[in-house]
Design a protein around this motif. Structure first.
Motif, mmCIF file in Angstrom:
data_model
loop_
_atom_site.group_PDB
_atom_site.id
_atom_site.type_symbol
_atom_site.label_atom_id
_atom_site.label_comp_id
_atom_site.label_asym_id
_atom_site.label_seq_id
_atom_site.Cartn_x
_atom_site.Cartn_y
_atom_site.Cartn_z
ATOM 1 N N PHE A 151 12.709 26.080 -2.594
ATOM 2 C CA PHE A 151 13.453 25.509 -1.631
ATOM 3 C C PHE A 151 15.222 25.939 -1.880
ATOM 4 N N ASN A 152 15.802 25.911 -0.916
ATOM 5 C CA ASN A 152 16.975 26.175 -0.618
ATOM 6 C C ASN A 152 18.220 25.012 -0.945
ATOM 7 N N ILE A 153 18.648 24.789 -2.075
ATOM 8 C CA ILE A 153 19.280 23.584 -2.351
ATOM 9 C C ILE A 153 20.676 23.767 -3.017
ATOM 10 N N ASN A 154 21.658 22.895 -2.709
ATOM 11 C CA ASN A 154 22.942 22.840 -3.504
ATOM 12 C C ASN A 154 22.764 21.642 -4.133
ATOM 13 N N VAL A 155 22.872 21.511 -5.682
ATOM 14 C CA VAL A 155 22.843 20.384 -6.405
ATOM 15 C C VAL A 155 24.197 20.155 -6.935
ATOM 16 N N TYR A 156 24.799 18.813 -6.877
ATOM 17 C CA TYR A 156 25.983 18.480 -7.419
ATOM 18 C C TYR A 156 25.706 17.309 -8.475
ATOM 19 N N SER A 157 26.182 17.550 -9.709
ATOM 20 C CA SER A 157 25.909 16.646 -10.787
ATOM 21 C C SER A 157 26.831 15.697 -11.063
ATOM 22 N N SER A 158 26.919 14.404 -11.123
ATOM 23 C CA SER A 158 27.946 13.381 -11.422
ATOM 24 C C SER A 158 27.448 12.121 -11.941
ATOM 25 N N SER A 159 28.201 11.093 -11.802
ATOM 26 C CA SER A 159 27.465 9.865 -12.187
ATOM 27 C C SER A 159 26.670 9.212 -10.965
ATOM 28 N N THR A 205 39.124 14.436 -19.608
ATOM 29 C CA THR A 205 39.342 13.077 -19.607
ATOM 30 C C THR A 205 38.876 12.267 -18.382
ATOM 31 N N GLU A 206 38.774 11.054 -18.410
ATOM 32 C CA GLU A 206 38.328 10.222 -17.112
ATOM 33 C C GLU A 206 39.150 10.825 -16.003
ATOM 34 N N ALA A 207 40.542 11.012 -16.015
ATOM 35 C CA ALA A 207 41.442 11.673 -14.974
ATOM 36 C C ALA A 207 40.797 12.778 -14.576
ATOM 37 N N GLY A 208 40.912 13.722 -15.510
ATOM 38 C CA GLY A 208 40.141 15.209 -15.359
ATOM 39 C C GLY A 208 38.889 15.151 -14.457
ATOM 40 N N THR A 209 38.008 14.539 -15.031
ATOM 41 C CA THR A 209 36.697 14.136 -14.268
ATOM 42 C C THR A 209 36.844 13.536 -12.927
ATOM 43 N N ASP A 210 37.753 12.784 -12.730
ATOM 44 C CA ASP A 210 37.993 12.221 -11.424
ATOM 45 C C ASP A 210 38.618 13.203 -10.478
ATOM 46 N N LEU A 211 39.471 13.894 -11.056
ATOM 47 C CA LEU A 211 40.002 15.055 -10.032
ATOM 48 C C LEU A 211 39.065 15.854 -9.756
ATOM 49 N N LEU A 212 38.189 16.529 -10.660
ATOM 50 C CA LEU A 212 37.419 17.380 -10.250
ATOM 51 C C LEU A 212 36.244 16.713 -9.371
ATOM 52 N N ASN A 213 35.850 15.513 -9.270
ATOM 53 C CA ASN A 213 34.661 14.775 -8.656
ATOM 54 C C ASN A 213 35.115 14.758 -7.156
ATOM 55 N N ALA A 228 22.973 15.237 -4.283
ATOM 56 C CA ALA A 228 24.051 14.880 -5.261
ATOM 57 C C ALA A 228 23.469 13.695 -6.305
ATOM 58 N N GLY A 229 23.642 13.896 -7.773
ATOM 59 C CA GLY A 229 23.172 12.645 -8.208
ATOM 60 C C GLY A 229 23.402 12.601 -9.815
ATOM 61 N N GLY A 230 22.652 11.611 -10.460
ATOM 62 C CA GLY A 230 23.335 11.639 -12.023
ATOM 63 C C GLY A 230 22.803 12.765 -12.686
ATOM 64 N N HIS A 231 23.643 13.107 -13.976
ATOM 65 C CA HIS A 231 23.473 14.286 -14.434
ATOM 66 C C HIS A 231 21.898 14.772 -14.831
ATOM 67 N N ILE A 232 21.089 13.441 -15.355
ATOM 68 C CA ILE A 232 19.752 13.860 -15.767
ATOM 69 C C ILE A 232 18.886 14.263 -14.630
ATOM 70 N N SER A 233 19.054 13.387 -13.442
ATOM 71 C CA SER A 233 18.149 13.644 -12.335
ATOM 72 C C SER A 233 18.568 14.748 -11.456
ATOM 73 N N SER A 234 19.781 14.962 -11.297
ATOM 74 C CA SER A 234 20.264 16.155 -10.750
ATOM 75 C C SER A 234 19.879 17.533 -11.550
ATOM 76 N N GLY A 235 19.926 17.559 -12.912
ATOM 77 C CA GLY A 235 19.627 18.544 -13.625
ATOM 78 C C GLY A 235 18.015 18.947 -13.468
ATOM 79 N N ASN A 245 31.710 10.608 -20.109
ATOM 80 C CA ASN A 245 31.014 10.564 -18.832
ATOM 81 C C ASN A 245 29.697 11.197 -18.531
ATOM 82 N N SER A 246 29.230 12.010 -19.644
ATOM 83 C CA SER A 246 27.951 12.588 -19.568
ATOM 84 C C SER A 246 27.246 12.471 -20.970
ATOM 85 N N GLN A 247 25.775 12.473 -20.818
ATOM 86 C CA GLN A 247 25.149 12.403 -22.056
ATOM 87 C C GLN A 247 25.439 13.527 -23.283
#
Length: 288
Positions: free
Chosen positions: A117-125, A75-83, A101-108, A215-217
């Motif tokens: 490169f050594n990168i850590n990617v975090y997907s969100s809105s 849910t929105e609350a669950g997503t907020d908790l995870l974020n 960190a970035g939107g689901h499409i661009s971070s994907g 929250n996601s496509q």
């Protein structure tokens, strides 16, 4: 909810401590959309997994998951908790890697072309990613839609073009013209480039309604495919669909350099604009 850090793997919320097992479960569920698959992934029983979620919901007084068809979504609350947990982990994680960190499409997209490169990617809105950038918790902010950058007059670097396609159930009515969109019900994706589709419908004087907001496509895609009455506009780089608003919804996928002190950041952006363009095109995006 009032969030407070507690150790390295827990968060205190309203005086209750939630350890890494809950966040591990939410992280997996956000990815699999299935309690049974997540339980298998975490090597625990479905009963234990479900009890973990229910216990958290009872303590929080909030629903953090919801049944959709045969699956389970946050849910929105669950997503907020995870974020919030993701933000905390990023902030405490000291690394020489490039944090993105970035939107689901661009971070994907960046996740798919991460080598060499050594990168850590975090997907969100886009909105949540921007909040991380403001805290200085990431090195690069990547946007599905440059609206935030436009509004705040922030310089951004376009790395690709994308556009939106209309997604529908195979049994839904066929859409052949703009007028066929009249009075349809849509699934809205929070913080995505869909604003371009809604603006276009209003420009063409098309009446429409936003029936659900997710929250996601990928959540929108699942809802639409399970209903003959729902539609959505999603990114053509990830989904195949009707290109009726292709030219109205064309937009840039962009990155913003947040950390000025890491030479690796400049090297990665330079790579995206040159040698990385071939890889970007292979992921379904249009080149700059």
């Amino acid at each position: 909810m009032k969030f407070q850090s507690e150790g390295l793997i827990s968060l205190k919320i309203n005086d209750d401590i939630y350890d890494y097992k809950l966040y591990q479960s939410l992280e997996s569920l956000a990815r699999t959309k299935s309690q049974r698959r997540s339980a298998k992934e975490l090597n625990i029983s479905h009963t234990v997994f479900n009890r973990r979620l229910l216990k958290a919901e009872q303590k929080l007084g909030l629903k953090i998951t919801q049944k959709v068809g045969n699956g389970t979504l946050l849910t929105e609350a669950g997503t907020d908790l995870l974020n919030e947990y993701r933000k905390y982990i990023i902030q405490i994680k000291k690394t020489s890697n490039i944090n993105i960190a970035g939107g689901h499409i661009s971070s994907g997209l960046l996740e798919s072309i991460r080598q060499p490169f050594n990168i850590n990617v975090y997907s969100s809105s886009d909105k949540d990613a921007f909040e991380l950038a403001k805290r200085g918790a990431v090195d690069i902010l990547t946007l599905d839609d440059p609206l935030i950058a436009y509004e705040l007059n922030i310089d951004f670097t376009p790395i690709a073009y994308d556009y939106l396609v209309l997604i529908s159930n195979p049994n839904s009515k066929e859409i052949k013209s703009i007028n066929d969109l009249e009075d349809l019900e849509f699934v809205n994706v929070e913080g995505s480039a869909q604003r371009l589709a809604w603006n276009s419908l209003e420009h063409y004087d098309i009446n429409y309604s936003l029936k659900h907001t997710v929250n996601s496509q990928f959540d929108a895609f699942k809802l639409v495919k399970n209903s003959e009455n729902l539609y959505s506009f999603l990114n053509a780089s990830y989904f195949k669909g009707n290109e009726i608003l292709k030219f109205d919804t064309r937009h840039v996928i962009s990155v913003i350099k947040v950390n000025e002190d890491k030479p690796e950041v400049d090297e990665f952006i330079e790579f995206l604009l040159n040698d990385g363009q071939e890889l970007i095109e292979k992921q379904g995006f249009t080149l700059i």
